[in-house]
Write an enzyme that holds these catalytic residues in place. Structure first.
Site: not given
Ligand code: NAP
Length: 252
Positions: A144, A158
């Site tokens: 990120s 984070y």
């Molecule tokens: P999201 O929609 O919240 O999805 C998170 C995913 O992680 C889901 O598939 C969830 O599985 C899984 N997860 C959460 N807790 C878990 C656990 N204890 N064990 C196994 N799996 C777990 O998030 P996203 O926005 O797609 O983010 C994906 C990645 O991108 C993350 O690493 C995040 O830090 C990074 N990122 C996101 C953003 C943003 O603005 N969204 C920006 C920069 C980086 P379930 O749903 O099946 O529980």
């Protein structure tokens, strides 16, 4: 980029929704067979697998709580038990949590959970699966922009997990180069996923975020996924140890 990953096998953690889902679909469209890891959202993960299969690619779902220190081993056991020829060409460490953890009020349990899911799991899953990644394989970590800049609102832990993931990326690239494995990361800025849904339900927060993007818009999960496909592909054969900013120009 189509079919650049024909015949390759990929595992994407956290593929049930958001960025992980977009990555799994983009990899499948590029020709890969996909293992879609999920935790709580089984129905969504199964729907994703059906969507990938409809593209004519193999897909299977696999559940694991990545806060569990044995999750990597359990995934490896499941993947290899059914297939003695198992091989993994691409590992995408995507699963993650975004939590507010102000210094004044954060409980140790919240500290441990964030470190376990965002950081320790990437180490342990990679460690557990490494022996099945052949020369020519790749690992992509999802970092990120918060790894490199402060974000208001109590996001220090984070950001620290993502900065450490960047350190994993640079160090694993050196460690695994002799085996012919490349390791890179992408660093998105804000994305409109469930992770940020509550944050952006506040119009002021949304306006503030958009004002920090020179195009007046955020990157989409699909745009970030396209960079992951590129990093996984032979077109990126000369790229390792890099953290690619995919934030659509986000500035603080
Ligand atoms: P999201 O929609 O919240 O999805 C998170 C995913 O992680 C889901 O598939 C969830 O599985 C899984 N997860 C959460 N807790 C878990 C656990 N204890 N064990 C196994 N799996 C777990 O998030 P996203 O926005 O797609 O983010 C994906 C990645 O991108 C993350 O690493 C995040 O830090 C990074 N990122 C996101 C953003 C943003 O603005 N969204 C920006 C920069 C980086 P379930 O749903 O099946 O529980």
């Amino acid at each position: 980029m189509n079919a650049m990953l024909e015949g390759k096998r990929a595992l994407v953690t956290g593929a049930s929704r958001g960025l992980g889902r977009a990555i799994a679909l983009a990899l499948a469209r590029a020709g890969a067979q996909v293992v879609a890891h999920y935790y709580r959202h089984a129905t969504e993960a199964q729907a994703l697998c059906r969507e990938i299969q409809a593209l004519g690619r193999e897909a299977e779902c696999m559940a694991a709580d990545l806060a569990d220190a044995r999750a990597g081993e359990k995934l490896a056991e499941q993947l290899t038990a059914r297939d003695p020829e198992f091989r993994l060409d691409l590992l995408v460490n995507n699963a993650g949590l975004w939590r507010t953890t102000p210094l004044g009020t954060t409980e140790i349990s919240a500290v441990d959970e964030l470190l376990a899911v965002n950081l320790r799991s990437a180490f342990l899953v990679t460690q557990a699966l490494l022996q099945w990644i052949p020369a020519g394989g790749a690992i992509v970590n999802i970092s990120s922009v918060a790894a490199r800049q402060g974000v208001a609102g109590g996001r220090s832990l984070y950001g620290a997990t993502k900065a450490a993931l960047d350190a994993f990326t640079r160090n694993w690239a050196l460690e695994l180069a002799p085996r012919g494995i490349r390791v890179n990361a992408v660093a998105p800025g804000y994305l409109r996923t469930e992770m940020t849904a509550a944050h952006f339900s506040n119009p002021a927060m949304l306006e503030r975020a958009l004002a920090r993007h020179p195009f007046g818009r955020m990157a989409t999960p699909e745009e970030v996924a396209a960079v992951v496909v590129f990093l996984a592909s032979p077109a990126a054969a000369a790229i390792t140890g890099q953290i690619i900013n995919t934030s659509a120009g986000f500035i603080i």
